[in-house]
Design a protein around this motif. Sequence first.
Motif, PDB file in Angstrom:
ATOM      1  N   TYR A  32      36.652  56.899  48.082  1.00  0.00           N
ATOM      2  CA  TYR A  32      35.779  55.846  48.553  1.00  0.00           C
ATOM      3  C   TYR A  32      34.472  55.582  47.834  1.00  0.00           C
ATOM      4  O   TYR A  32      33.502  56.245  48.010  1.00  0.00           O
ATOM      5  N   TYR A  33      34.447  54.773  46.990  1.00  0.00           N
ATOM      6  CA  TYR A  33      33.687  53.662  46.506  1.00  0.00           C
ATOM      7  C   TYR A  33      32.435  53.344  47.327  1.00  0.00           C
ATOM      8  O   TYR A  33      32.444  53.429  48.522  1.00  0.00           O
ATOM      9  N   HIS A  51      41.055  44.671  54.123  1.00  0.00           N
ATOM     10  CA  HIS A  51      40.358  44.356  55.372  1.00  0.00           C
ATOM     11  C   HIS A  51      40.769  42.989  55.931  1.00  0.00           C
ATOM     12  O   HIS A  51      40.814  42.807  57.151  1.00  0.00           O
ATOM     13  N   GLY A  70      36.257  55.592  61.837  1.00  0.00           N
ATOM     14  CA  GLY A  70      36.288  56.056  60.440  1.00  0.00           C
ATOM     15  C   GLY A  70      35.939  54.901  59.530  1.00  0.00           C
ATOM     16  O   GLY A  70      36.629  54.607  58.559  1.00  0.00           O
ATOM     17  N   GLY A  72      33.753  54.359  57.314  1.00  0.00           N
ATOM     18  CA  GLY A  72      33.264  54.538  55.952  1.00  0.00           C
ATOM     19  C   GLY A  72      31.953  53.799  55.747  1.00  0.00           C
ATOM     20  O   GLY A  72      31.067  53.821  56.610  1.00  0.00           O
ATOM     21  N   ASP A  91      31.941  56.922  62.424  1.00  0.00           N
ATOM     22  CA  ASP A  91      32.442  57.787  61.355  1.00  0.00           C
ATOM     23  C   ASP A  91      31.879  59.181  61.587  1.00  0.00           C
ATOM     24  O   ASP A  91      30.767  59.334  62.101  1.00  0.00           O
ATOM     25  N   VAL A  92      32.642  60.185  61.175  1.00  0.00           N
ATOM     26  CA  VAL A  92      32.193  61.558  61.366  1.00  0.00           C
ATOM     27  C   VAL A  92      31.076  61.894  60.375  1.00  0.00           C
ATOM     28  O   VAL A  92      30.315  62.835  60.580  1.00  0.00           O
ATOM     29  N   GLN A 113      33.204  61.914  66.053  1.00  0.00           N
ATOM     30  CA  GLN A 113      34.560  62.333  65.726  1.00  0.00           C
ATOM     31  C   GLN A 113      35.537  61.258  66.197  1.00  0.00           C
ATOM     32  O   GLN A 113      35.330  60.646  67.249  1.00  0.00           O
ATOM     33  N   ALA A 114      36.608  61.090  65.451  1.00  0.00           N
ATOM     34  CA  ALA A 114      37.592  60.052  65.771  1.00  0.00           C
ATOM     35  C   ALA A 114      38.198  60.227  67.160  1.00  0.00           C
ATOM     36  O   ALA A 114      38.644  59.266  67.769  1.00  0.00           O
ATOM     37  N   TYR A 130      41.514  52.907  59.892  1.00  0.00           N
ATOM     38  CA  TYR A 130      42.235  52.665  58.645  1.00  0.00           C
ATOM     39  C   TYR A 130      41.855  53.727  57.599  1.00  0.00           C
ATOM     40  O   TYR A 130      40.677  53.954  57.318  1.00  0.00           O
ATOM     41  N   GLY A 131      42.884  54.332  57.029  1.00  0.00           N
ATOM     42  CA  GLY A 131      42.639  55.313  55.964  1.00  0.00           C
ATOM     43  C   GLY A 131      42.001  56.591  56.478  1.00  0.00           C
ATOM     44  O   GLY A 131      41.263  57.248  55.745  1.00  0.00           O
TER      45      GLY A 131
HETATM   46  C1  LIG Z   1      39.260  56.745  53.083  1.00  0.00           C
HETATM   47  S1  LIG Z   1      37.829  56.417  54.075  1.00  0.00           S
HETATM   48  C2  LIG Z   1      38.242  54.909  54.932  1.00  0.00           C
HETATM   49  C3  LIG Z   1      37.038  54.063  55.258  1.00  0.00           C
HETATM   50  C4  LIG Z   1      37.330  52.737  55.985  1.00  0.00           C
HETATM   51  N1  LIG Z   1      38.146  52.931  57.167  1.00  0.00           N
HETATM   52  C5  LIG Z   1      37.973  51.698  55.084  1.00  0.00           C
HETATM   53  O1  LIG Z   1      39.197  51.482  55.190  1.00  0.00           O
HETATM   54  O2  LIG Z   1      37.280  51.102  54.269  1.00  0.00           O
HETATM   55  C6  LIG Z   1      38.051  57.649  55.323  1.00  0.00           C
HETATM   56  C7  LIG Z   1      36.881  57.733  56.276  1.00  0.00           C
HETATM   57  O3  LIG Z   1      37.274  58.532  57.396  1.00  0.00           O
HETATM   58  C8  LIG Z   1      36.173  59.317  57.787  1.00  0.00           C
HETATM   59  N2  LIG Z   1      36.687  60.461  58.563  1.00  0.00           N
HETATM   60  C9  LIG Z   1      37.377  61.529  58.103  1.00  0.00           C
HETATM   61  N3  LIG Z   1      37.654  62.378  59.113  1.00  0.00           N
HETATM   62  C10 LIG Z   1      37.145  61.800  60.245  1.00  0.00           C
HETATM   63  C11 LIG Z   1      37.107  62.194  61.626  1.00  0.00           C
HETATM   64  N4  LIG Z   1      37.636  63.344  62.036  1.00  0.00           N
HETATM   65  N5  LIG Z   1      36.500  61.368  62.523  1.00  0.00           N
HETATM   66  C12 LIG Z   1      35.935  60.195  62.105  1.00  0.00           C
HETATM   67  N6  LIG Z   1      35.928  59.789  60.815  1.00  0.00           N
HETATM   68  C13 LIG Z   1      36.527  60.578  59.898  1.00  0.00           C
HETATM   69  C14 LIG Z   1      35.517  59.704  56.478  1.00  0.00           C
HETATM   70  O4  LIG Z   1      34.192  60.145  56.657  1.00  0.00           O
HETATM   71  C15 LIG Z   1      35.637  58.406  55.701  1.00  0.00           C
HETATM   72  O5  LIG Z   1      34.524  57.599  55.869  1.00  0.00           O
END
Ligand SMILES: C[S@@+](CC[C@H](N)C(=O)[O-])C[C@H]1O[C@@H](n2cnc3c(N)ncnc32)[C@H](O)[C@@H]1O
Length: 240
Positions: A32-33, A51, A70, A72, A91-92, A113-114, A130-131
């Motif tokens: 992630y950019y 998106h 999440g 980002g 986001d965490v 946390q998610a 997503y992701g």
């Molecule tokens: C690959 S990025 C995707 C970002 C965004 N959803 C997008 O598609 O542009 C993954 C994101 O998930 C978050 N993440 C990872 N584990 C997580 C958790 N347990 N709870 C919430 N967020 C989490 C990371 O901090 C990161 O920002």
Amino acid sequence: MTNTKNSPISSWAQWFDKAAATFDDPRMKIAYYKNGKTGTPYSQHAVEATHRDIFKKLAPARDASILDIGCGVGYFTKTHAKKVKLIIGSDVSLHMIRSARDLNPRGHFLVAQAYSLPFQNETFDRIFSYGVTQYLPSQPTLQKMLKEMLRLIKPHGRMLIGDILEPVHQSGRGSYNKTTQKGKRWWPKTLDHDLAKLYVSKQLFENFCKKNKLTCKFFSQHISGRAIPTPRYDVVIDCP
Ligand SMILES: C[S@@+](CC[C@H](N)C(=O)[O-])C[C@H]1O[C@@H](n2cnc3c(N)ncnc32)[C@H](O)[C@@H]1O
């Protein structure tokens, strides 16, 4: 956020937080950019196309409230905030959330946390993540996240979980390594133990939907401009 200054990275969440603190880590190229500098091979164009695709699948009404789990750096809010009543990003990673706030000074973001989100039952019309699933520590954690989404979604709401790694290439630890672009590991070695958990079968979602009387639809992922090394899918879940 956890203090990771001197300790080895032991979770994806920790890694994202550390990497997002500066965005100078070259591994952010894949995972992630923030700007043009870190935006390849997952380019800005591909992020926007992704998106747009999420928004289309969510199909929210103008007065809808959306939760982005999440989130980002908050690109989804940046592009879609004006099209609905409210988007909240969680986001965490504190550093991701800081970037999201920089990008969206009027946006709504929180660190969480998610699977544990500080909202009342039935708050959102649409919820997506997503992701993120591939970075959760285990399938039970994913199930906890699904339960939390179900708690927060309104009746007739829609949920989307996207960019899920399909378990077709899984043949033990390290297999993902071989299928990654240029065959290179982009994650810290200390996270290898989590690799086997990155893949999720569609059956997990089918069972969840059957148990909770929901309907689900699967989509193979196909985003223009985004080359992905492993098959992935999105699932859209509708509530009665
Ligand atoms: C690959 S990025 C995707 C970002 C965004 N959803 C997008 O598609 O542009 C993954 C994101 O998930 C978050 N993440 C990872 N584990 C997580 C958790 N347990 N709870 C919430 N967020 C989490 C990371 O901090 C990161 O920002």
